[in-house]
Design a protein around this motif. Structure first.
Motif, PDB file in Angstrom:
ATOM      1  N   LYS A   1       1.833   6.462  -7.008  1.00  0.00           N
ATOM      2  CA  LYS A   1       0.760   7.348  -7.471  1.00  0.00           C
ATOM      3  C   LYS A   1       1.149   8.817  -7.270  1.00  0.00           C
ATOM      4  O   LYS A   1       0.999   9.646  -8.165  1.00  0.00           O
ATOM      5  CB  LYS A   1      -0.521   7.023  -6.688  1.00  0.00           C
TER       6      LYS A   1
ATOM      7  N   ASP B   1       0.837  -1.205   0.000  1.00  0.00           N
ATOM      8  CA  ASP B   1       0.000   0.000   0.000  1.00  0.00           C
ATOM      9  C   ASP B   1       0.874   1.258   0.000  1.00  0.00           C
ATOM     10  O   ASP B   1       0.581   2.235  -0.695  1.00  0.00           O
ATOM     11  CB  ASP B   1      -0.907   0.033   1.242  1.00  0.00           C
TER      12      ASP B   1
ATOM     13  N   ILE C   1       4.478   1.195 -10.118  1.00  0.00           N
ATOM     14  CA  ILE C   1       5.123   0.613  -8.931  1.00  0.00           C
ATOM     15  C   ILE C   1       6.483  -0.004  -9.291  1.00  0.00           C
ATOM     16  O   ILE C   1       7.416   0.005  -8.508  1.00  0.00           O
ATOM     17  CB  ILE C   1       4.164  -0.401  -8.249  1.00  0.00           C
TER      18      ILE C   1
ATOM     19  N   ARG D   1       2.383   1.633  -3.453  1.00  0.00           N
ATOM     20  CA  ARG D   1       1.371   2.141  -4.391  1.00  0.00           C
ATOM     21  C   ARG D   1       1.145   3.627  -4.189  1.00  0.00           C
ATOM     22  O   ARG D   1       1.033   4.393  -5.148  1.00  0.00           O
ATOM     23  CB  ARG D   1       0.036   1.419  -4.158  1.00  0.00           C
TER      24      ARG D   1
END
Ligand code: VTB
Ligand code: MG
Ligand code: MG
Length: 321
Positions: A148, A141, A154, A144
């Motif tokens: 972003k 997470d 990634i 990611r």
């Protein structure tokens, strides 16, 4: 806090870096550390501030200088907390490796977390990903989120982490997520700071390192608008007891404001050996060259200072035995 203090603190980390750089690759980490500590201590005496070491080389009875509670400065000027790591990366210098720093941070009195000398689990990112990471979230997470925030896939993300058996699980998770890794042998202050500089190619730092280093890195990232989260990781009942005595709840995530309160803080680091961000000290014969990063959280000013130091006029900077 006077802004001119920044330049004074550059002199402090420069002296420590130059003194320890002469030990590069000689396999003598204690000598390299002593040289940095002595040089740093000597220059501190000339800095106009009323400093108290809150993160240093140990308790009074275990360290001859830069011990916790030691007063630094001329005794005039602002009252500040001082955090030092005269040589962040003693093994690095001993081996002539990458990213050894002479580093310090100061903040208004009472504003630095008095981190005990134990492990801290850390996650750190540069300004783009601020507010998007969570040390308690799964590794994927966080990867990611950084991808972003930086408009990347990634697979493009580079995570840096100390190369230790204790990190096997995190390393496996980073690999499974498809991100890339830069394993470092030592020096997670540089690892954390590097996440805030595009040119280093590092996006995020994971893993457990020293808690004192966590506070110092947090000051640097505060100046850069980045973020570090930490969790104290006591390894023994004694260390756990120490945390309780200090009023530190180990289940709590330490956020930027817990690590360094407010924004009146200065960070200075001089490269001892070469790194992605700072070149190390270059000994050229008659002079030495140094490369320093100095930043002030209040103004957000980030400066790279290149120094050229005459060994003739300032022979004490590098004392060859
Ligand atoms: C950590 C890290 C430092 O040493 O303290 C590490 O924060 C020691 O960890 O940057 P190990 O016990 O795993 O060796 C450094 O890498 C260098 O001081
Ligand atoms: Mg040290
Ligand atoms: Mg260190």
């Amino acid at each position: 806090m006077e802004r001119s203090l920044s330049m004074e603190l550059v002199r402090v980390t420069e002296a420590a870096a130059i003194a320890s750089a002469k030990w590069m690759g000689r396999g003598l980490k204690i000598e390299a550390d002593d040289a940095a500590t002595t040089a740093m201590r000597n220059v501190f005496d000339t800095v106009p501030m009323r400093g108290v070491v809150v993160i240093g080389e140990g308790e009074m009875d275990e360290a001859p200088m830069l011990y916790i509670g030691e007063e630094l400065g001329t005794g005039q000027g602002p009252e500040v907390d001082v955090a030092v790591d005269p040589l962040e990366g003693t093994n690095i210098v001993a081996a002539g490796g990458w990213n050894a720093l002479a580093v310090l941070a100061i903040a208004d009195r009472g504003n630095l977390l008095n981190a005990p000398d134990m492990y801290m689990d850390k996650i750190a990112v540069g300004p783009e990903a601020v507010g998007k990471i969570d040390i308690n979230a799964p590794v994927i997470d966080n990867l990611r989120a950084v991808a972003k925030a930086k408009n990347k896939d990634i697979e493009d993300v580079v995570a840096t982490i100390l190369d230790r058996p204790r990190h096997k699980d995190i390393i496996d998770q980073i690999r499974a997520a498809g991100a890339r890794i830069k394993l470092i042998n030592d020096g997670d202050v540089a690892g954390a700071i590097n996440t805030a500089f595009e040119k280093t190619g590092v996006d995020i730092l994971f893993g457990t390192g020293g808690a004192p280093e966590g506070v110092i890195a947090a000051v640097g990232l505060k100046c850069l608008g980045g973020e570090l989260q930490g969790k104290l990781m006591p390894q023994t009942a004694e260390e756990a007891e120490r945390c309780i005595k200090m009023g530190l709840d180990v289940s709590k995530v330490l956020k930027m404001e817990d690590l360094v309160k407010g924004d009146d803080a200065i960070f200075a680091a001089t490269g001892v050996t070469d790194g992605e961000l700072l070149r190390g000290v270059q000994l050229k014969g008659g002079f030495a060259e140094s490369h320093t990063l100095v930043m002030r959280a209040k103004s957000g000013t980030v400066r790279f200072v290149e120094g050229r130091h005459s060994m003739k006029k300032k022979p004490n900077l590098v004392m060859h035995d």
